[in-house]
Design an enzyme around this catalytic site. Structure first.
Site, PDB file in Angstrom:
ATOM      1  N   LYS A 141       9.943 -25.553  12.835  1.00 51.73           N
ATOM      2  CA  LYS A 141       8.987 -26.552  13.334  1.00 51.73           C
ATOM      3  C   LYS A 141       8.439 -27.477  12.247  1.00 51.73           C
ATOM      4  O   LYS A 141       8.007 -28.587  12.528  1.00 51.73           O
ATOM      5  CB  LYS A 141       7.812 -25.840  14.004  1.00 51.73           C
ATOM      6  CG  LYS A 141       8.198 -25.048  15.239  1.00 51.73           C
ATOM      7  CD  LYS A 141       8.266 -25.929  16.458  1.00 51.73           C
ATOM      8  CE  LYS A 141       8.529 -25.114  17.713  1.00 51.73           C
ATOM      9  NZ  LYS A 141       8.621 -25.983  18.910  1.00 51.73           N
ATOM     10  N   SER A 156      -0.179 -22.620  20.425  1.00 56.34           N
ATOM     11  CA  SER A 156      -0.659 -21.319  19.956  1.00 56.34           C
ATOM     12  C   SER A 156       0.372 -20.693  19.040  1.00 56.34           C
ATOM     13  O   SER A 156       0.188 -19.584  18.564  1.00 56.34           O
ATOM     14  CB  SER A 156      -0.916 -20.404  21.152  1.00 56.34           C
ATOM     15  OG  SER A 156       0.255 -20.321  21.924  1.00 56.34           O
TER      16      SER A 156
END
Lengths: 328, 328
Positions: free
Chosen positions: B64, B89
């Site tokens: 990511k 989250s």
């Protein structure tokens, strides 16, 4: 492998390898060894930023492929065609068998009875000829094969070409983090530490290089401090869980350590096993106990170590599945 | 981030990113994301040689960071000074917080109540401002902050800059193994698969790119086959242990998949958990279940996959310590 006679058995100072030896090894390794990345580790102490050199990610799970490949590719064409022999029950045997396959060299690996079948199978899968013998005579058995069949020996650490190959890990550290201040390296036979120290001292002269070993197998520290080879008994060395760190220095590696290493520190068994879990959870790496020893020093010996940007070399990740499940 | 409005909500075909977008992302990522190596895996099937792209080794433990960094560095200087907001989250929140710190951009991260404290602490340690809210309104909360404080949103996948950043993993695969024949990539929101497929199809046009997802959260496969977004309920998607693969495609990622991906296959929960253990023992990598999904397909779906040189992308390695101990 005429250099195999180097070793100072006559009391003369052994000749040390140079940064040029390491540089030319790096050329030869391309395509066989992985150029492992230097991984910033966010879970380190902010006052001593931490990077990890994950040699556990090499094809056979340890740095040993670097030295084995360099030793093979430095042979003459004739020698390469005839093949080589080594003795080892651990990471060196697998590395040599794999490097021999990749470079097209026949290899004989002498393994003691009692070696785990998975390790024997791995070496055989790479095409090595396996010879089994009693543990006590494995060196003699390999030497006899070397003599009778005219095959050069590729020892696990006591050879300048092996040391230069292992040193390429240090060369990569210096390339990736020129401002490194401390490199922590496991020490057993001393090949990796000798090679890494050669590269770091040549390229980052302000950086410190410190060896780490289990306090239960601290003969390298004793030898380093006294300047005289101190070989603990196999029973003593066998007490540590770090089964890759039960060898002893040679005259050749001791000479490198005395000239180029700043210190050797030790860690406890509990610190080693905790470091295996720490690496799994904080760096997402499977490290064998021997490979986790430098991190154990980083975590528990801050007061004995220089501060600053620190690289720990995780030397290998081969371990019994059950042991690993117990440690994480 | 004017491109944030791209998304084809008016029914128009969304504009696809190009290999040039991926190449220029690669320039921007240098020094923030790790250039992960391509690891030959000797335990693979010899008829389908296996390499692993270990994105689990990125600083925050997942790919990511590539998309987050590219999105941040494409902002104007003014926008960068003001800061950004996101909601997540999981791996995206940590990656964005870390990339924001490295690039000097203030970041607000909206996390739902119930997010594990360790994940919140990690994002806060990187300097992010944390805003907590109910799970059901996290997107609205982030949008309100974006509006009120004038901060651009950095979504986890539904943005061309994010997709181009994730695509750099594919660019590296093509550089390291130009003769690759099959690339297996996990699919959830589809950002990584879109980006990797863009790079591979441009640079290795003969290679196949196949997405893999849990059969319990197979809405990407359904959408890909029908060409129409099929969003399973949160309850349905929540059944898989692969908690990173519970998002759904957007119009933008679906358009990339339809144009550039060859197939999407699914794997069972048992296959996913076994693959986590396999990676620890055979590749010495800690992979989270979501990251092990492509390997599960390699090991169990040979009959549904093209043969040949195969790369599996291990997308991340963040996982509860207790879960990992259970799986190895």
């Amino acid at each position: 492998m005429s250099a195999a006679t180097i070793g100072g058995q006559n009391g003369a100072m052994p000749e040390l390898i140079t940064i040029d030896d390491v540089r030319s090894a790096a050329e030869l390794l391309r395509g066989t060894a992985v150029r492992t990345p230097l991984l910033p580790c966010l879970a380190g102490d902010p006052d001593r930023p931490l990077w990890i050199k994950p040699e556990s990610l090499q094809p056979t799970g340890a740095f040993k492929i670097r030295g084995a490949t360099n030793a093979l590719l430095r042979l003459t064409k004739q020698e390469r065609e005839r093949g080589v022999v080594t003795h080892s029950s651990g990471n060196h045997a697998q590395a040599l068998a794999y490097a021999a396959k990749v470079t097209g060299v026949p290899a004989v690996v002498v393994v003691p009875y009692g070696t785990p079948q998975t390790k024997i199978d791995a070496a055989r899968r790479h095409g090595a000829e396996i010879v089994q013998c009693e543990l006590a005579v494995r060196q003699e058995t390999a030497e006899a094969i070397s003599r009778e069949r005219g095959l050069p020996m590729v020892p696990p650490y006591d050879h300048p070409h092996v040391i230069a190959g292992q040193g390429t890990a240090g060369l990569e550290i210096a390339e990736d983090l020129p401002e490194v201040e401390l490199v922590l390296v496991p020490v057993s036979g001393g090949g990796l530490l000798s090679g890494v120290a050669t590269a770091i001292k040549a390229l980052c002269p302000a950086a410190k290089v410190v060896g780490v070993e289990p306090e239960l197998a601290a003969d390298a520290q004793a030898s380093y401090r006294s300047g005289v080879l101190d070989r603990w008994s196999a029973e003593q060395r066998g007490r540590t869980i770090a089964d890759g760190l039960r060898s002893y220095l040679s005259e050749l590696t001791l000479a490198h350590l005395r000239a180029r290493v700043d210190d050797i520190v030790t860690v406890t068994e509990d610190e080693i096993t905790s470091a295996v879990g720490w690496l799994a959870h904080n760096a997402r790496l499977v490290a064998e106990p021997s490979g986790a020893v430098p991190l154990a020093a980083y975590l528990n010996r801050a007061d004995e170590l220089p501060r600053g940007r620190t690289v720990v070399v995780v030397s290998g990740g081969n371990m019994d599945a059950e042991l690993f499940a117990k440690l994480v």
